[in-house]
Scaffold this active site. Structure first.
Site, short mmCIF file in Angstrom:
data_model
loop_
_atom_site.label_atom_id
_atom_site.label_comp_id
_atom_site.label_asym_id
_atom_site.label_seq_id
_atom_site.Cartn_x
_atom_site.Cartn_y
_atom_site.Cartn_z
N ASP A 295 55.09 19.30 46.86
CA ASP A 295 54.28 20.30 47.41
C ASP A 295 55.09 21.60 47.46
OD1 ASP A 295 52.88 21.97 49.11
OD2 ASP A 295 52.12 20.15 50.45
N ALA B 263 50.53 26.70 40.47
CA ALA B 263 49.79 25.88 41.47
C ALA B 263 49.10 26.94 42.74
CB ALA B 263 51.03 25.28 42.22
N THR C 79 44.68 36.38 39.70
CA THR C 79 43.42 36.42 39.34
C THR C 79 42.81 38.07 39.44
OG1 THR C 79 41.22 35.98 39.75
CG2 THR C 79 42.84 35.80 41.70
N ASP C 80 41.79 38.25 38.65
CA ASP C 80 40.96 39.41 38.64
C ASP C 80 40.25 39.81 39.93
OD1 ASP C 80 38.74 37.76 38.21
OD2 ASP C 80 38.22 38.77 36.60
N GLU C 81 40.13 38.53 40.72
CA GLU C 81 39.45 38.63 41.93
C GLU C 81 39.86 39.62 43.03
OE1 GLU C 81 37.12 35.17 43.44
OE2 GLU C 81 36.76 34.53 41.15
N TYR D 42 39.70 32.87 49.09
CA TYR D 42 40.41 32.57 47.93
C TYR D 42 41.11 33.98 47.54
CZ TYR D 42 41.54 32.22 43.04
OH TYR D 42 42.14 32.28 41.90
N LYS E 226 44.98 34.95 47.30
CA LYS E 226 45.75 35.39 45.97
C LYS E 226 46.20 36.81 46.27
CE LYS E 226 46.18 33.44 42.74
NZ LYS E 226 47.21 32.15 42.21
N LYS F 279 33.37 24.10 38.83
CA LYS F 279 33.43 25.17 38.33
C LYS F 279 32.16 25.48 37.47
CE LYS F 279 37.19 26.16 40.33
NZ LYS F 279 38.68 26.19 39.77
N ARG G 75 26.12 32.07 47.05
CA ARG G 75 27.36 32.09 47.49
C ARG G 75 27.59 33.12 48.63
NH1 ARG G 75 32.15 32.28 43.15
NH2 ARG G 75 31.96 29.94 43.23
N TYR H 271 26.10 21.14 47.62
CA TYR H 271 24.52 21.35 47.22
C TYR H 271 23.30 20.61 47.86
CZ TYR H 271 27.27 23.20 43.26
OH TYR H 271 28.47 24.27 42.59
P1 NAD Z 1 43.28 24.12 39.47
O1 NAD Z 1 42.68 24.04 40.81
O2 NAD Z 1 42.60 23.50 38.00
O3 NAD Z 1 44.91 23.62 39.27
C1 NAD Z 1 45.57 23.78 40.37
C2 NAD Z 1 46.88 22.87 40.36
O4 NAD Z 1 47.72 23.24 41.32
C3 NAD Z 1 46.55 21.34 40.49
O5 NAD Z 1 47.07 20.77 39.39
C4 NAD Z 1 46.86 21.16 41.91
O6 NAD Z 1 47.54 19.86 41.73
C5 NAD Z 1 48.00 22.11 41.87
N1 NAD Z 1 48.41 22.17 43.49
C6 NAD Z 1 47.40 22.69 44.43
N2 NAD Z 1 48.09 22.88 45.81
C7 NAD Z 1 49.43 22.47 45.34
C8 NAD Z 1 50.58 22.30 46.27
N3 NAD Z 1 50.47 22.84 47.59
N4 NAD Z 1 51.86 22.15 45.73
C9 NAD Z 1 51.91 21.90 44.37
N5 NAD Z 1 50.64 21.99 43.42
C10 NAD Z 1 49.50 22.16 43.95
O7 NAD Z 1 43.59 25.82 39.07
P2 NAD Z 1 43.58 26.67 37.73
O8 NAD Z 1 41.99 26.88 37.55
O9 NAD Z 1 44.23 26.06 36.64
O10 NAD Z 1 44.19 28.03 38.14
C11 NAD Z 1 45.79 28.11 37.94
C12 NAD Z 1 46.10 29.48 38.41
O11 NAD Z 1 45.35 30.31 37.79
C13 NAD Z 1 45.69 29.82 39.79
O12 NAD Z 1 46.88 30.43 40.49
C14 NAD Z 1 44.67 30.37 39.93
O13 NAD Z 1 44.51 31.55 41.11
C15 NAD Z 1 44.75 31.14 38.63
N6 NAD Z 1 43.59 31.83 37.83
C16 NAD Z 1 42.52 30.94 37.48
C17 NAD Z 1 41.55 31.45 36.67
C18 NAD Z 1 40.45 30.49 36.36
O14 NAD Z 1 39.58 31.13 35.90
N7 NAD Z 1 40.54 29.12 36.81
C19 NAD Z 1 41.28 32.76 36.43
C20 NAD Z 1 42.46 33.32 36.71
C21 NAD Z 1 43.57 33.25 37.47
O1 DAU Z 2 37.68 35.69 37.94
C1 DAU Z 2 38.62 34.80 38.15
C2 DAU Z 2 38.09 33.41 38.93
O2 DAU Z 2 37.50 32.72 38.30
C3 DAU Z 2 39.63 32.56 39.32
O3 DAU Z 2 40.33 33.21 40.06
C4 DAU Z 2 39.09 31.32 40.02
O4 DAU Z 2 40.04 30.32 40.17
C5 DAU Z 2 37.88 30.64 39.39
O5 DAU Z 2 37.36 29.57 40.00
C6 DAU Z 2 36.83 31.26 38.78
O6 DAU Z 2 36.05 31.94 40.02
P1 DAU Z 2 34.37 32.18 40.15
O7 DAU Z 2 33.83 32.16 41.14
O8 DAU Z 2 34.09 33.28 39.29
O9 DAU Z 2 34.12 30.82 39.33
P2 DAU Z 2 32.80 29.78 39.42
O10 DAU Z 2 33.00 29.05 38.25
O11 DAU Z 2 32.98 29.07 40.81
O12 DAU Z 2 31.61 30.56 39.20
C7 DAU Z 2 31.17 31.42 38.31
C8 DAU Z 2 30.05 32.08 38.63
O13 DAU Z 2 28.85 30.99 38.70
C9 DAU Z 2 30.15 32.68 40.01
O14 DAU Z 2 29.35 34.00 39.94
C10 DAU Z 2 29.31 31.80 40.94
C11 DAU Z 2 28.35 31.18 40.11
N1 DAU Z 2 28.01 29.55 40.24
C12 DAU Z 2 29.23 28.92 40.36
C13 DAU Z 2 28.76 27.42 40.63
C14 DAU Z 2 29.96 26.62 40.94
C15 DAU Z 2 26.91 29.33 40.28
O15 DAU Z 2 25.82 29.80 40.00
N2 DAU Z 2 26.51 27.92 40.56
C16 DAU Z 2 27.47 27.07 40.86
O16 DAU Z 2 27.18 25.92 41.04
#
Ligand code: NAD
Ligand code: DAU
Length: 350
Positions: free
Chosen positions: A61, A84, A132-134, A157, A161, A196, A288, A348
């Site tokens: 962790d 992580a 992230t871009d968020e 979230y 970040k 997602k 949301r 949901y």
């Molecule tokens: P994910 O949720 O799929 O994976 C996260 C991983 O981190 C998991 O394997 C989980 O077990 C591990 N983790 C969580 N808490 C932990 C802890 N306390 N100690 C050790 N490990 C831990 O996430 P993802 O979508 O692969 O995102 C990875 C990174 O990229 C994140 O930092 C996220 O903010 C960033 N990111 C994600 C996206 C996206 O679209 N998914 C876009 C931009 C940036």
């Molecule tokens: O922009 C980067 C980010 O993208 C990452 O930092 C996050 O970790 C990643 O989860 C993602 O965030 P979003 O909130 O954009 O992703 P999500 O897939 O949850 O949602 C994408 C869009 O779809 C958002 O506008 C919300 C909408 N949505 C999502 C879900 C889960 C729906 O309309 N219905 C849904 O059930």
């Protein structure tokens, strides 16, 4: 040159693609995947490479300072690539504290471990934080996020970040810790957890369940194929200038509803359904809370300075993604049992 790199979150969606790329592309590197294995971590994601001699897994962790210190002492890493995190916006709305713990306290714990381990000799070391871009907030109908856009996070979230990004920069300025940060747009592709939008919709279409679209489906995201993000991380880790931030994006904006309609067309074709069948599953649900309207990344800097750009067109990437989910039914079935069902029912109302 040989390197030892700790990749945190390597069992998650993006982390697993980064681990695979580094383990296979750099056989001389020693790659340590450090992951707690939360609901989002899945070692199945790495089955194809986990026997390779340069790969090691450590279950830990990132908030556990003692254990993290021991791991740094054991491996003496040259680099950390930190992925992580708690990553799902909806979960951050119901449970913000967990996001502060992992994303803020966890990042700080890693920064302290790196600082201790590299004290006195920071040459050749790098702490690379994946963000992230968020953090930049929400755009109106025009404009793009650049590396200079002021931070304006609007969900627990993105606030967590943003906070972790600030800490990483603070360690660069205060302690001269060699860092990079990258801020990426929405990823999609294999191993994406079905909470997602894209994988959740693929799973629901496959099982003839409603596709929940928040609000009017007019929110815009900029989608990037996950392997292209892993390629960008490779480039930044090796060539990124210390102290710099790089934006990563796909130049690929879609409203959620347009994207889901395209996905429905692809799924109809792949499942041999009549055109229009899957689109009937589209269901508008409560929006949301604080839903950011639009994200769009200006990725000029990484292209100009490091030569990276996306390799895949969205239609091709989405089709590849659908193919992967249909071919990996067991993976999907394993992750949508147990806790996932409870989460889904609560989120949901069904
Ligand atoms: P994910 O949720 O799929 O994976 C996260 C991983 O981190 C998991 O394997 C989980 O077990 C591990 N983790 C969580 N808490 C932990 C802890 N306390 N100690 C050790 N490990 C831990 O996430 P993802 O979508 O692969 O995102 C990875 C990174 O990229 C994140 O930092 C996220 O903010 C960033 N990111 C994600 C996206 C996206 O679209 N998914 C876009 C931009 C940036
Ligand atoms: O922009 C980067 C980010 O993208 C990452 O930092 C996050 O970790 C990643 O989860 C993602 O965030 P979003 O909130 O954009 O992703 P999500 O897939 O949850 O949602 C994408 C869009 O779809 C958002 O506008 C919300 C909408 N949505 C999502 C879900 C889960 C729906 O309309 N219905 C849904 O059930």
């Amino acid at each position: 040159m040989k390197k030892t790199i700790i990749i945190t979150g390597g069992a998650g969606f993006i982390g697993s693609h980064v681990v695979r790329l580094f383990v296979t592309k750099y056989p001389d590197y020693k790659i340590i995947n450090l992951d707690k294995l939360t609901y989002a971590g899945n070692l199945e994601n790495l089955r194809d490479i986990d026997q390779l001699p340069n790969y090691t897994f450590e279950k830990a962790d990132i908030t556990d300072a003692k254990r993290i210190g021991e791991i740094f002492a054991k491996y003496q890493p040259d680099g950390v690539i930190h992925l992580a995190a708690e990553s799902h916006v909806d979960r951050s709305i119901t449970n913000p504290l967990e996001f502060i713990q992992t994303n803020v306290v966890g990042t700080l714990t890693l920064l302290n471990a790196a600082r201790d381990a590299w004290k006195g000799n920071m040459e050749g070391k790098k702490f690379y934080h994946i963000s992230t871009d968020e953090v930049y907030g929400s755009l109106g109908e025009t404009g793009m996020f650049t590396e200079e856009t002021p931070y304006d996070p609007r969900s627990p979230y993105s606030a967590s970040k943003a906070s972790s990004d600030h800490l990483v920069r603070a360690y660069y300025h205060t302690y001269k810790l060699p860092i990079n940060i990258s801020n990426c747009s929405n990823n999609y592709g294999p191993n994406h957890f079905p909470e997602k939008l894209i994988p959740l919709s693929i799973n629901n279409i496959k099982n003839n369940k409603p596709i929940p679209i928040y609000g009017k489906g007019e929110n815009v995201r900029d989608w990037l194929y996950v392997v292209d993000h892993a390629r960008a991380i490779d480039v930044i880790f090796h060539k990124g200038v210390i102290g710099e931030t790089y934006n990563i994006g796909g130049h690929n904006e879609w409203t959620n509803i347009k994207l889901i309609k395209l996905l429905c067309e692809i799924m109809d074709k792949k499942l041999g359904r009549a055109p229009g069948t899957s689109a009937k599953l589209i269901t508008y649900v409560t929006d949301r809370a604080g839903h950011d309207l639009r994200y769009a990344i200006d990725a000029t800097k990484i292209k100009r300075e490091l030569g990276w750009e996306p390799s895949l067109q969205f239609e091709e990437g989405l089709e590849k993604t659908v193919d992967w989910y249909l071919a990996n039914e067991q993976w999907l079935n394993n992750v949508v049992s147990g806790d996932y069902e409870k989460y889904y029912a609560k989120q949901y109302n069904r």
